[in-house]
Design an enzyme around this catalytic site. Structure first.
Site, mmCIF file in Angstrom:
data_model
loop_
_atom_site.group_PDB
_atom_site.id
_atom_site.type_symbol
_atom_site.label_atom_id
_atom_site.label_comp_id
_atom_site.label_asym_id
_atom_site.label_seq_id
_atom_site.Cartn_x
_atom_site.Cartn_y
_atom_site.Cartn_z
ATOM 1 N N LYS A 1 44.248 47.939 50.437
ATOM 2 C CA LYS A 1 43.557 48.532 49.294
ATOM 3 C C LYS A 1 43.322 50.031 49.491
ATOM 4 O O LYS A 1 43.021 50.483 50.600
ATOM 5 C CB LYS A 1 42.202 47.856 49.079
ATOM 6 N N CYS B 1 47.131 37.517 40.945
ATOM 7 C CA CYS B 1 45.797 36.976 41.206
ATOM 8 C C CYS B 1 45.299 36.139 40.025
ATOM 9 O O CYS B 1 45.202 36.644 38.905
ATOM 10 C CB CYS B 1 44.812 38.115 41.480
ATOM 11 N N GLU C 1 33.867 40.919 38.944
ATOM 12 C CA GLU C 1 33.752 39.459 38.989
ATOM 13 C C GLU C 1 34.395 38.879 37.722
ATOM 14 O O GLU C 1 34.035 39.220 36.599
ATOM 15 C CB GLU C 1 32.310 38.973 39.138
ATOM 16 N N SER C 2 35.357 37.995 37.925
ATOM 17 C CA SER C 2 36.245 37.571 36.843
ATOM 18 C C SER C 2 35.532 36.953 35.646
ATOM 19 O O SER C 2 35.784 37.346 34.499
ATOM 20 C CB SER C 2 37.305 36.603 37.378
ATOM 21 N N VAL D 1 39.751 42.044 42.666
ATOM 22 C CA VAL D 1 40.085 42.243 41.261
ATOM 23 C C VAL D 1 39.664 40.988 40.500
ATOM 24 O O VAL D 1 39.565 39.909 41.094
ATOM 25 C CB VAL D 1 41.609 42.482 41.084
#
Length: 241
Positions: free
Chosen positions: A55, A28, A80-81, A68
């Site tokens: 999941k 990802c 949240e990245s 993720v």
């Protein structure tokens, strides 16, 4: 080494008090932002990998969005990245990723806003089309022109200056995937003739151990994406790290 990607029916490993854990999916690009922040800043952590197609129920309890990365430590959860990268940079101030100058921070955030709102959608559109839509590639190429001009104007090897910084970490995962996801068509990389500054940046960022050692080769990405979100999805056994 982290174990296999945990899936429906797998238990969540117990978390030791004081340990920083990141929930990740190895392929990802969004989770990669948090992983690179951890690695570039050399932050001690443990990694738990999650099958994002099937999941585990407990993962949805941690992040109702089911995405993720997720950070967890002492009952504190962050997801949240981009927020995860900011959180790590503030929580562990040594070797900062964010610029110290307020104007430079604003410039970085504005360019990231352009990337996330304008570039990412076209990137995925072209990836889904496997680089066969000429108009989409033209649109994406023109957006890369903006990044080329900005880095050239900065006159530094990285967007973060002389070393990898906040903006580099936010956008690099997508550049890493250009060939493997066939974004530009025919398995091409970015043209060094059209984007000499970005090409030099790509070469330079590949020399950074924390980033280089996490790269997924294009052929592996291609193999993974070919079956993603199908019953034949493969998450494990494709890479050694």
């Amino acid at each position: 080494m982290p174990g296999k990607h945990l899936t429906t029916g797998d238990d969540c490993p117990p978390l030791t008090e004081g340990t920083l854990r990141v929930y990740n999916m190895r392929f990802c690009p969004y989770a990669q932002r948090a992983m690179l922040a951890l690695k570039v800043k050399d932050i001690p952590h443990e990694e738990v990998r999650v099958n994002t197609w099937k999941k585990p129920k407990w993962f949805l309890d941690k992040n109702p969005n089911g995405l993720v990365p997720v950070l967890e430590s002492n009952d504190k959860i962050v997801y949240e990245s981009a927020i995860c990268v900011d959180y790590l940079d503030e929580l562990y101030p040594d070797n900062p990723l964010m610029a110290t100058d307020a104007y430079q921070r604003a410039q970085d955030r504005m360019l990231f806003n352009f990337f996330s709102s304008k570039v990412e959608s076209v990137f995925w559109k072209s990836a889904i089309a496997k680089g066969t839509n000429a108009e989409t590639i033209k649109d994406l190429s023109e957006k890369f022109d903006v990044l080329e001009a900005e880095l050239k104007n900065r006159n530094t090897p990285f967007f973060g200056g002389k070393k990898v910084g906040w903006l580099d970490i936010q956008i690099w995962p997508f550049f890493e995937r250009i060939e493997g996801l066939n974004v530009m068509g025919d398995g091409k990389s970015l043209s060094a003739d059209r984007y000499p500054t970005l090409a030099a940046w790509i070469a330079k960022i590949n020399e950074v151990p924390a980033i280089r050692d996490y790269i997924v080769p294009p052929d592996v990405l291609a193999k993974w994406i070919a079956k993603y979100r199908t019953e034949e999805s493969v998450f494990d056994g494709l890479v050694d790290n």
